[in-house]
Scaffold this active site. Structure first.
Site, short mmCIF file in Angstrom:
data_model
loop_
_atom_site.label_atom_id
_atom_site.label_comp_id
_atom_site.label_asym_id
_atom_site.label_seq_id
_atom_site.Cartn_x
_atom_site.Cartn_y
_atom_site.Cartn_z
N ASP A 308 0.86 -1.17 0.00
CA ASP A 308 0.00 0.00 0.00
C ASP A 308 0.91 1.24 0.00
O ASP A 308 2.07 1.16 0.40
CB ASP A 308 -0.90 -0.02 1.23
CG ASP A 308 -1.75 1.23 1.34
OD1 ASP A 308 -2.43 1.57 0.35
OD2 ASP A 308 -1.72 1.88 2.40
N ASP A 507 -1.49 -0.81 6.02
CA ASP A 507 -1.74 -0.35 7.39
C ASP A 507 -3.16 0.10 7.65
O ASP A 507 -3.54 0.33 8.79
CB ASP A 507 -0.79 0.81 7.73
CG ASP A 507 -1.19 2.10 7.02
OD1 ASP A 507 -1.62 2.03 5.85
OD2 ASP A 507 -1.08 3.18 7.64
N ASP A 511 -7.00 -2.12 3.79
CA ASP A 511 -6.00 -3.10 3.38
C ASP A 511 -6.27 -4.48 3.97
O ASP A 511 -5.67 -5.47 3.53
CB ASP A 511 -4.59 -2.65 3.82
CG ASP A 511 -4.17 -1.36 3.16
OD1 ASP A 511 -4.47 -1.19 1.97
OD2 ASP A 511 -3.55 -0.53 3.84
#
Length: 761
Positions: A308, A507, A511
């Protein structure tokens, strides 16, 4: 863990006692008494092994323990009582050694459980009361005394809280948190008492989530145990066939017993999970919690990494990256006035602007008459000047943008950043550009991941394509997937899994599905959501991406040691079985040899408790020195901004004003920038070179210093040659070229040094 010690210590004591009593009787000439003592010492261990095998068979498992059972039973049946007691002692010693190894390997994980707070001091009825942490509710106020563990997540109410976060993050120095900052549960108060406003219940707190992960890790079973059980399906029949052949060909049942004795490798096979658990412990000491052995073994085989963007590759918060001015104000003054006004705003960009001003040491004033329009901006008076800050239409008006504003908007689009426009006394004065910057350690971490054997790096983000592509280009990843929803992130993970073992690192709450879908999900848990940490197999408790590199290296080392323990140990056992079948090894000698092999294999597995991480610099630079170096860079940022701003504005100024600003910049270069670069080259770099090792580790960085000094001298000479009326068109062009070149090389050099500071901190 205690019951395990009881189970292993009991048989160990019986077998050791039987061997000792029998040995003394044999030395005194009472051989019959010796045989009885050895037999009595063997029987309890034999019964314990039989019960263990029956229990395993009921659970649908089988193992090589059956070889130990047959060895002891055969020794008793053939009157080889000394061999029987040695096998019993070997088996018991192996179990005790394994329990000791597991206890040592899980020391760091168990420490977290042991530190879980039970009570808290709460303000109630005008006083203080000790209450169970389970009774705490959001909104309540707590007093955290010195040395106490923060029981729940909360906001600091006092002026400052100094916390020791080493148990969770591995950071050795206390961390200071100011009023209004959020703190996680788990750290120890390393300073004076402070007040905390509760944000979550104990069950929902960060520390409770970590404890749940720890419990999951301790209850897990390493995959090599299952591998050993499957291996036993081949090994046990092979052992029995070889023992039968040795008996049949030689006509001596003792040879069959010798084969069974040296084929008693249960402690040896247990060396594999010892290595796996040791690797989990090693990672935990570096701030990375691996939930179970299966996650560690899979992490060791990682080939594709998906990241991410926000909060993982980047810092996850807005930072001031540039100050654009129209020419009426200096960049530093524009920032000072803007930050003074923004002190009264709760907007996330306001805090970034105020932080940037304070990092530069600017003295802020108190604003008056401040008003804020949500979604637009704010206005007020600072030092007698009427300021407006916010969107372009709020500051400049609803009409079409001026050419200057249009250029800034175009730059914002190209660079994927946001901007706060500023007007002073009704005139557009500039814009403050903010962006989510790449973490200082990210470029180095990605290079180290490739060096560690990761074949493909992909960034997958829900952010806009232009922003994601800008970050991806700066980092040099192999692919970028932007504007992805949580479901689309899952699809991206599933697509990449066809190329090899896939890790997903994130995080945020969005996600979590992708983390669960990956072969191994890795959550950046220092500031990440609880959902991502729960869904992940690995949680990085430190807000640093390079800890993932360490976890990967530790996992690969632990898996390699586990395989080594199995293959080498079993290979030695097979060789010994051949010698026993040929009559070279008797039961007693074979038992002693197998004992040595088993102990050596488990001790070898304990090597996974150390090593496997990054190779640090020979000596780390003190944290205070690193902070000082970074502070010096922040103090020089205004000089860099002044260079870039003057290069942009030069053509729009009158020649006399051009000369005035060029001379002022020359003073900053001579008084601040160039002396700093000379000091770095002559004082700092020799120190860093000794830490890094090698013949000339900072040669290229020193070359950059020389180029900066060269451009600085050229600039000084050109400014000294200016006439009274200021630069002509040719001189303007040359000076602008010098300014752009100097600004570019300084920008790159500052970034290189920031990364260097990360490497030696």
């Amino acid at each position: 863990m205690k019951s395990s010690w009881v189970r292993s210590a009991g048989p160990l004591g019986v077998s050791a006692g039987g061997l000792l009593v029998g040995g003394m009787a044999w030395l005194l000439g009472y051989s019959r008494v010796a045989d009885i003592a050895w037999g009595v010492g063997t029987v309890p261990v034999l019964l314990a092994v039989a019960v263990s095998i029956i229990s395993a068979l009921r659970r649908g498992r089988s193992g090589v323990d059956i070889v130990a059972l047959l060895s002891m039973a055969g020794a008793l049946a053939l009157g080889q009582y000394l061999a029987g007691i040695i096998i019993a002692l070997m088996f018991s010693t192996g179990g005790a050694l394994e329990d000791h190894a597991r206890a040592r390997a899980r020391r760091e994980l168990s420490a977290l459980l042991g530190r879980a707070p039970r009570v808290a001091t709460r303000y109630e009825n005008g006083g203080l009361a000790q209450v169970p942490v389970e009774s705490l509710r959001p909104g309540e106020r707590l007093l955290i005394k010195g040395g106490e563990v923060v029981p729940v997540d909360g906001l600091v109410v006092s002026a400052e809280a100094v916390l020791d976060e080493s148990a969770l993050t591995g950071e050795s120095l206390p961390v200071s948190h100011q009023t209004g900052e959020r703190v996680r549960s788990g750290p120890i108060n390393a300073g004076p008492p402070f007040e905390l406003r509760v944000l979550s219940t104990a069950a929902e707190s960060t520390y409770a989530g970590v404890v749940r992960l720890v419990q999951s890790a301790q209850a897990s079973k390493a995959p090599f145990v299952r591998l050993a059980d499957r291996y036993a399906l081949l090994f046990v029949p092979f052992t029995l066939v070889l023992a039968a052949l040795a008996w049949w060909l030689s006509g001596e049942p003792v040879r069959a017993l010798s084969v069974l004795v040296v084929a008693t490798p249960c402690p040896l096979i247990l060396a594999a999970p010892v290595a796996i658990v040791s690797g989990i412990s090693r990672a935990a000491r570096r701030g990375v919690l691996i939930k179970d052995g299966a996650a560690l073994e899979t992490l060791a085989r990682a080939h594709v990494l998906l990241f991410d963007k926000t909060g993982t590759l980047t810092a996850g918060q807005a930072r001031l990256t540039a100050i654009e001015t129209t020419g009426d104000s200096e960049p530093a003054e524009l920032l000072r006035l803007s930050a003074s006004l923004e002190q009264g705003s709760q907007h996330v960009m306001a805090s970034a602007i105020v932080s940037a001003a304070r990092e530069r040491g600017l003295a802020l004033s108190l604003p008056t008459g401040s008003t804020e329009v949500p979604g637009a901006g704010m206005s007020g008076v600072v030092d007698g000047h009427r300021l407006k800050l916010g969107s372009r239409t709020w500051v400049e008006g609803p009409g079409p943008p001026t050419s200057w504003a249009r250029a800034v908007l175009r730059r914002m689009g190209y660079e994927g950043c946001s901007g706060v426009f500023v007007s002073i006394d009704g005139r557009l004065a500039g814009a403050l550009l903010l962006a989510d910057e790449i973490r200082p350690e990210t470029p180095r971490a990605l290079r180290l991941l490739r060096k560690a054997g990761v074949g493909r790096l992909v960034m997958v983000s829900g952010d806009r394509a232009d922003v994601a592509e800008t970050i991806a280009a700066a980092l040099g990843v192999d692919g970028v997937l932007a504007e992805r929803s949580p479901q689309e992130k899952v699809q991206a993970v599933l697509a990449e899994r066809t190329a090899g073992v896939t890790l997903m690192v994130g995080d945020g709450i969005n996600d979590a599905p992708a983390l669960a879908a990956a072969d191994v999900g890795v959550a950046m848990g220092a500031r990440g959501s609880g959902a991502s940490s729960e869904a992940a197999d690995v949680v990085v408790l430190v807000d640093r991406l390079d800890r993932l590199v360490e976890a990967l290296l530790v996992a690969r080392r632990a898996r390699a040691i586990a395989l080594q323990s199995v293959l080498v140990g079993m290979g030695l056992s097979l060789v010994a079985m051949g010698w026993a079948a040929a009559g070279v090894l008797g039961p007693v000698a074979g038992a002693l040899l197998q004992e040595g092999i088993d102990v050596a294999a488990i001790l070898n597995a304990l090597r996974a408790l150390g090593g496997g991480g990054l190779h640090p610099a020979r000596h780390a630079l003190p944290a205070e020195s690193v902070r000082k170096l970074r502070a010096e860079h922040q103090q020089l940022r205004p000089v860099l901004e002044r260079i870039q701003s003057l290069a942009d504005r030069l053509d729009g100024l009158e020649p006399p004003q051009q000369k005035t600003e060029l001379l002022a910049l020359e003073g900053l270069l001579c008084d601040r920038l160039l002396p700093h670069e000379r000091s770095d080259d002559t004082v700092l770099y020799p120190t860093l070179a000794r830490l890094l090792g090698g013949e000339d580790p900072l040669g290229s960085m020193s070359r950059t210093h020389r180029e900066i000094a060269h451009l600085g001298r050229l600039y000084q000479r050109r400014v000294a040659d200016l006439g009274e009326e200021g630069p002509d068109a040719t001189e303007q062009r040359e000076l602008r070229r010098l300014l752009y070149g100097l600004g570019a090389i300084l920008q790159l050099h500052f970034a290189q040094e920031e990364e260097l500071f990360e490497a030696v901190s």
